[in-house]
Design a protein around this motif. Structure first.
Motif, PDB file in Angstrom:
ATOM      1  N   UNK A 150       0.838  -1.205   0.000  1.00 58.05           N
ATOM      2  CA  UNK A 150       0.000   0.000   0.000  1.00 58.05           C
ATOM      3  C   UNK A 150       0.866   1.246   0.000  1.00 58.05           C
ATOM      4  N   UNK A 151       1.944   1.216   0.792  1.00 55.65           N
ATOM      5  CA  UNK A 151       2.870   2.354   0.855  1.00 55.65           C
ATOM      6  C   UNK A 151       3.605   2.508  -0.473  1.00 55.65           C
ATOM      7  N   UNK A 152       4.127   1.412  -1.020  1.00 55.39           N
ATOM      8  CA  UNK A 152       4.903   1.491  -2.273  1.00 55.39           C
ATOM      9  C   UNK A 152       4.019   1.995  -3.415  1.00 55.39           C
ATOM     10  N   UNK A 153       2.760   1.517  -3.463  1.00 56.68           N
ATOM     11  CA  UNK A 153       1.900   1.939  -4.579  1.00 56.68           C
ATOM     12  C   UNK A 153       1.454   3.392  -4.393  1.00 56.68           C
ATOM     13  N   UNK A 154       1.285   3.849  -3.138  1.00 56.94           N
ATOM     14  CA  UNK A 154       0.981   5.264  -2.911  1.00 56.94           C
ATOM     15  C   UNK A 154       2.164   6.127  -3.354  1.00 56.94           C
ATOM     16  N   UNK A 155       3.382   5.700  -3.020  1.00 61.69           N
ATOM     17  CA  UNK A 155       4.576   6.466  -3.377  1.00 61.69           C
ATOM     18  C   UNK A 155       4.804   6.488  -4.885  1.00 61.69           C
TER      19      UNK A 155
END
Ligand code: NI
Length: 477
Positions: free
Chosen positions: A73-78
């Motif tokens: 979730x963090x990687x795709x938001x970034x």
């Protein structure tokens, strides 16, 4: 006389991993002389994402894995922030750190008590039901009252993990698979009740880390000090870094960098990362960077033995994970081994919990938690962060406001990779070589080395038929 041993599937990890080793007598000691690590499933999320609305990515990629969804979730938001040129709000950045931090705490506690420790503890008379039996019982295992104490903490750790999930869900909406991560921040709001609830749970979890987890890890290290010399592996370490401490993402709690051939380097060049597929079940070209990566499965490929590709940095094998992060950050430099991985993970848990206490105090009650966003017509981006078990990278290309290309490079891709095109074994394969095996019928030493990496195969590969090694699978976009 060389003997071939196969442990498959390896249990007490996430997903399906087969380990095959050749054991022989070298200088009077029975040890591993060759090793193969095989991811036995196909993932294919890259194919699912093609043609989708970019805002689907944080939700879909979290379904790659039930253990590391928050990191995806963090990687795709970034990655979407990079492609769509969005800067998260301060509250949004902090909230995502807190939710990801909660996931790190529960995952590291899970790894120590529920996945790794049982390789070292004789639980005879303590855990006699499924899923704890059948199991290996070897003479070097910890027994008696120390074992009973660890089993009590095993049970207590289940409750602490539940509380860590609850803590993450305060701002994540739910755990696992947070519903609140978006490019630009987090969809939740910040109230004083949420802040005090979060603080209260964090205080309890931190007390467990300081008073139970760390002392248990130190006791295990002392009981198995010889494992500072087992599972050394390639001894190259790589970390993308995680937990942005400023809006630009330049200051991180755990820094980006690598340790290669004995030298520390503070920067990473995305173009230096390539993925070989000579020994992987793919017909796509070898040596591509993830930005131009391709995922075309070829089930019956001659010579292939894994669904995991072979990522390399400057064509060199690197290990990722808590030890890599703590080493790159300068927090842990004792050594590289199976036991050092366990100790670096425990110390990182404490460091993250301490930082979370600071971050929660930096939230602005009622402040903006997400930036406004419009979906760009075109754009490319890289989203680098960390899962509890190592570096996670997402790469995206947007065309006509839709995902045209998406690639995910997970930590277990780095750690459990097969040989690359140069024939260099992957990090776990290298770590297994030289591992002593006292009893061929109970090769627990292999598990101790593999578990020290905390592999997550669901992140690396994804699709199987029960009861078979990976076979014919057809995936269409
Ligand atoms: Ni995972």
């Amino acid at each position: 006389m060389p003997t071939t041993l196969r442990v498959g599937p390896v249990t007490r990890i996430e997903g399906h991993l087969d380990i095959e080793v050749t054991v022989d007598l070298v200088n009077g000691r029975q040890q591993v002389v060759a090793a193969k690590s095989s991811g036995t499933m196909f993932r294919g999320f890259e194919l699912i994402l093609k043609g989708r609305n970019p805002l689907d990515a944080p939700h879909l990629t979290q379904r790659i894995c039930g253990v590391c969804p928050t990191s995806h979730g963090m990687a795709s938001s970034l990655v979407l922030e990079a492609a769509m040129k969005i800067t998260p709000t301060a509250n949004g950045r902090i909230l995502r750190n807190l939710v990801l931090g909660a996931d790190f705490l529960q995952s590291h506690i899970l790894h120590f008590y529920h996945l790794a420790a049982l390789d070292y503890v004789n639980t005879t008379g303590l855990l006699e039901k499924s899923p704890w039996v059948p199991r290996y019982v070897t003479p070097d295992m910890i027994g008696g009252s120390v074992a009973a104490n660890l089993v009590n903490h095993y049970v207590q750790a289940l409750d602490i993990r539940r509380k860590a999930h609850r803590m993450g869900a305060i701002f994540g909406g739910r755990m696992p698979c947070s519903s609140s991560f978006v490019p630009g921040g987090c969809t939740t709001t910040v109230t004083s009740t949420q802040v005090s609830d979060f603080k209260s749970l964090l205080t309890e979890i931190t007390a467990f880390i300081n008073n139970v987890y760390l002392p248990d890890a130190r006791a295990l290290e002392q009981a198995f000090i010889s494992y500072r010399d087992v599972g050394k592996g390639c001894s190259n370490l790589l970390a993308y870094g995680v937990f942005d401490q400023d809006t630009a993402g330049t200051q991180k709690l755990l820094k980006r960098g690598r340790y290669t051939n004995g030298a520390n380097t503070a920067t990473l060049a995305p173009t230096s990362i390539t993925e070989d597929v000579k020994y992987s079940y793919y017909s796509s070209a070898s040596g591509l960077t993830p930005a131009s990566g391709a995922t075309t499965p070829l089930v019956d490929k001659t010579g292939a033995y894994s669904w995991i590709k072979a990522p390399r940095y400057e064509r060199t094998v690197h290990e990722v994970g808590p030890l890599a992060r703590m080493w790159v950050n300068g927090d842990y430099r004792r050594g590289i081994s199976a036991m050092d991985r366990i100790m670096a993970r425990a110390l990182e848990t404490q460091k993250i919990a301490q930082a979370m206490a600071t971050w929660v105090g930096q939230l602005t009650v009622g402040g903006a938690t997400q930036a406004t966003r419009t979906i760009a017509a075109t754009g490319t981006g890289i989203g680098w962060t960390e899962a509890p078990r190592g570096a996670v990278g997402h790469w995206v290309r947007i065309t006509n406001s839709l995902i045209d290309q998406y690639q995910v490079l997970s930590p277990t891709g780095w750690n459990a990779s097969p040989r690359d095109d140069l024939g260099q074994p992957g990090a776990i394969e290298q770590a297994l070589i030289g591992t002593p095996v006292a009893d061929l019928n109970q090769p627990v030493e292999l598990l101790r080395v593999v578990h020290s990496f905390d592999p997550c195969l669901a992140c690396s590969v994804h699709l199987a038929r029960p009861g078979e090694r990976a076979r014919k699978v057809v995936v269409t976009a």
